[in-house]
Every structure is written in structure tokens, then in C-alpha cells.
Write an enzyme that holds these catalytic residues in place. Structure first.
Site, PDB file in Angstrom:
ATOM      1  N   HIS A   1     -44.173  -8.575  37.568  1.00  0.00           N
ATOM      2  CA  HIS A   1     -42.784  -8.447  37.718  1.00  0.00           C
ATOM      3  C   HIS A   1     -42.140  -7.422  36.621  1.00  0.00           C
ATOM      4  O   HIS A   1     -42.568  -7.173  35.579  1.00  0.00           O
ATOM      5  CB  HIS A   1     -41.691  -9.698  37.884  1.00  0.00           C
ATOM      6  CG  HIS A   1     -41.583 -10.151  36.785  1.00  0.00           C
ATOM      7  ND1 HIS A   1     -42.608 -11.201  36.439  1.00  0.00           N
ATOM      8  CD2 HIS A   1     -40.754 -10.225  35.592  1.00  0.00           C
ATOM      9  CE1 HIS A   1     -42.075 -11.868  35.184  1.00  0.00           C
ATOM     10  NE2 HIS A   1     -41.415 -11.148  34.847  1.00  0.00           N
TER      11      HIS A   1
ATOM     12  N   HIS B   1     -38.549  -5.747  34.606  1.00  0.00           N
ATOM     13  CA  HIS B   1     -37.427  -5.874  34.130  1.00  0.00           C
ATOM     14  C   HIS B   1     -36.763  -4.461  33.809  1.00  0.00           C
ATOM     15  O   HIS B   1     -37.232  -3.654  33.235  1.00  0.00           O
ATOM     16  CB  HIS B   1     -37.350  -6.430  32.475  1.00  0.00           C
ATOM     17  CG  HIS B   1     -37.584  -7.993  32.791  1.00  0.00           C
ATOM     18  ND1 HIS B   1     -37.027  -9.004  32.622  1.00  0.00           N
ATOM     19  CD2 HIS B   1     -38.902  -8.600  32.796  1.00  0.00           C
ATOM     20  CE1 HIS B   1     -37.662 -10.127  32.625  1.00  0.00           C
ATOM     21  NE2 HIS B   1     -39.004  -9.721  32.827  1.00  0.00           N
TER      22      HIS B   1
ATOM     23  N   THR C   1     -37.960 -15.935  28.561  1.00  0.00           N
ATOM     24  CA  THR C   1     -37.044 -14.956  28.002  1.00  0.00           C
ATOM     25  C   THR C   1     -35.475 -15.490  28.717  1.00  0.00           C
ATOM     26  O   THR C   1     -34.747 -15.129  28.280  1.00  0.00           O
ATOM     27  CB  THR C   1     -37.279 -13.517  28.371  1.00  0.00           C
ATOM     28  OG1 THR C   1     -37.240 -13.255  29.644  1.00  0.00           O
ATOM     29  CG2 THR C   1     -38.419 -12.828  27.646  1.00  0.00           C
ATOM     30  N   THR C   2     -35.735 -16.132  29.942  1.00  0.00           N
ATOM     31  CA  THR C   2     -34.514 -17.001  30.373  1.00  0.00           C
ATOM     32  C   THR C   2     -34.754 -18.183  30.387  1.00  0.00           C
ATOM     33  O   THR C   2     -35.744 -18.620  30.381  1.00  0.00           O
ATOM     34  CB  THR C   2     -34.576 -16.103  31.808  1.00  0.00           C
ATOM     35  OG1 THR C   2     -35.530 -16.446  32.540  1.00  0.00           O
ATOM     36  CG2 THR C   2     -34.054 -14.707  31.568  1.00  0.00           C
TER      37      THR C   2
END
Ligand code: ZN
Length: 283
Positions: free
Chosen positions: A92, A94, A199-200
């Protein structure tokens, strides 16, 4: 060949809600790669990408789950030369958004890049699938590719040209197989390595990160391609032309086109912000 390694990422995010206890810890990703924390590690060696050249007769699946667009990868894809064998799961991107055009998660000496691609793998020696692996020690290995604006990139276009078909939640499209190694930079043997986290939230500290040192270029048009598709540009041209020629009498066909364009643009403009939340999930 130079391979760079860093060990601890103290530059973590600390604004996540308290209900995610892992967030903001010393393993929090992303981080900034700056000279004070970089250290050469002669024990690191180039990664081997096994099964990355996927036949065009096979297909990847590109999906939009309402939070992100992911391309699901073949379980025959592996990385070797890590402490365990890791199997590919999905990739994916960003991106930036209207308020922040440079959307990379990792930075180099404080510098953001236009975007960042993550190719997510799970430890298939220890765990049966990515769900079981994502909160475990040594669970995930992620390859991160920094993207900057430059010449058109035909390899990335093999994915990007399908984005317009997954703009909305629950949409899915098939992408013909191709050599995923084409998405990596020219010198994949030069990379930053550190142990970090998603990261989240929930920010599990389960990710072995490999961030390639050299960025890959995509064109400005590729970065913005999905905001307005070709038909929308035709419609915009038509409407602007209509505005300066309102004095003339419209034919029935033109009125139909006008209505079609108006409907299309009403659908398109809410999409403009989609990339601001598209890929900010996972790692
Ligand atoms: Zn990610």
C-alpha cells in the site's frame, strides 16, 4: 556496497490515545534517519526477493476497505536473508493530502518525500498468517520505498492505472501480475534497517523495517492521476466553455452532456480528499 543500520527509533509519535499503550514507545515508527543515529553494520547483507516476478497470467487483487487501498500479494513471494523467512501479504502507499503534499512516513535528515510504499511481509516460519503475526515478536518485515517527483515511472503505473477503479469502499479490481521487484530502487542493497512498529494504532512493536536508501521517482501526473480522471477533465473543459458561451442556444444533446457532466463532477469532487486517508492504515 554500503548498508546502513540503526538500532533504536526515539523519534516516535506520541499523540495517539492512551488506549494504545504501545504507541509512542521507543519502538514507534516512523522515524527520521539522521546521522546521529546511523551506524554501519557489516553483518547486514542484501535481501533476496524470491517469487517476486509474478506471471501476467496470474493476478493481484486491489481492494478499498474504506480506510485504505491495498494490493494483495502472492503467497509465493518471500524475502530471504533476514533472521526468518518472511512471506509477502500486501502493499500500500502513504500519500500526502491537501494540507501536506509530501506524504512519506519516514524522513531522511528531516526531509519528507512525496510518498512512501510499504510492502508488508509476515514471518511464515513462526506464524500461519499476517493476523497471527502482526502483534508478535519478529512478526512482520516491511520494505519501505521512498517516492519523489521526477520522470514518469512505467512500473508504478501498472498499479496506479487501476486506482480509479477502487475509489470507493468495497470496490475491488484485478491487476495483472508483473515483476514486483521493478518497484524497488536501483540499489536495493543500500538500505536503513531498524526494529520498529506499526505506524498507526495499535502500534505493535513487531516490524523489522528495511527502508531503501535511494528513492524511486514517479511523475507529478502519476501522483495526482486519480484526483480527476480523464472524463472529468473533458467535463471541466466543456463547462468552462459553456460558461463563456451562455448566450448561444443549446441543442438537446448539449443539455444532456451538461447534466451528465454535472452529475459526474458532483461524484468526483468528494473524491479529491480520498488519498488523504487512503493508505494510512497498517504499518
Ligand atoms: Zn504503511
Amino acid at each position: 556496497m554500503s548498508i546502513l543500520s540503526i538500532y533504536v527509533g526515539p523519534d516516535g509519535e506520541n499523540t495517539w490515545p492512551k488506549k494504545y499503550p504501545f504507541c509512542g514507545g521507543v519502538f514507534q515508527s516512523p522515524i527520521d534517519f539522521h546521522k546521529d543515529i546511523l551506524q554501519y553494520d557489516s553483518n547486514l547483507s542484501p535481501l533476496e526477493f524470491i517469487g517476486y516476478n509474478v506471471s501476467s497470467t496470474d493476478q493481484f487483487t486491489l481492494t478499498n476497505n474504506g480506510h485504505s487501498v491495498k494490493m494483495h500479494l502472492s503467497p509465493t513471494m518471500h524475502i530471504r536473508n533476514l533472521p526468518f523467512e518472511y512471506t509477502a501479504s500486501q502493499l500500500h502507499l502513504h500519500w500526502g493530502n491537501r494540507n501536506k503534499s509530501e506524504g512519506s512516513e519516514h524522513t531522511v535528515s528531516g526531509k519528507h518525500f512525496a510518498a512512501e510504499m510499504h510492502i508488508v511481509h509476515y514471518n511464515s516460519e513462526k506464524y500461519p498468517d499476517i493476523t497471527a503475526a502482526m502483534d508478535k515478536a519478529n512478526g512482520l518485515a516491511v520494505l519501505a520505498i521512498l517516492l519523489e517527483i521526477g520522470p514518469f515511472n512505467p512500473s508504478y503505473e501498472k498499479i496506479f492505472r487501476h486506482f480509479r477503479n477502487v475509489k470507493y469502499k468495497d470496490q475491488m479490481v484485478h491487476v495483472p501480475g508483473f515483476n514486483v521487484q521493478e518497484l524497488l530502487p536501483d540499489r536495493p542493497d543500500e538500505y536503513y534497517r531498524y526494529e520498529g512498529s506499526l505506524t498507526t494504532p495499535p502500534c505493535y512493536p513487531s516490524v523489522l523495517w528495511t527502508v531503501f536508501r535511494h528513492p524511486v521517482t514517479i511523475s507529478q501526473e502519476q501522483k495526482q492521476m486519480d484526483i480527476l480522471d480523464l472524463f472529468s477533465w473533458i467535463c471541466l473543459t466543456f463547462l468552462l466553455n459553456w460558461k463563456v458561451t451562455t448566450a448561444k442556444t443549446f441543442q438537446v444533446g448539449e443539455i444532456h452532456l451538461f447534466l451528465l457532466c454535472a452529475c459526474s463532477l458532483l461524484r468526483v469532487f468528494p473524491r479529491v480528499t480520498t488519498r488523504s486517508f487512503l493508505p494510512r492504515l497498517h504499518v
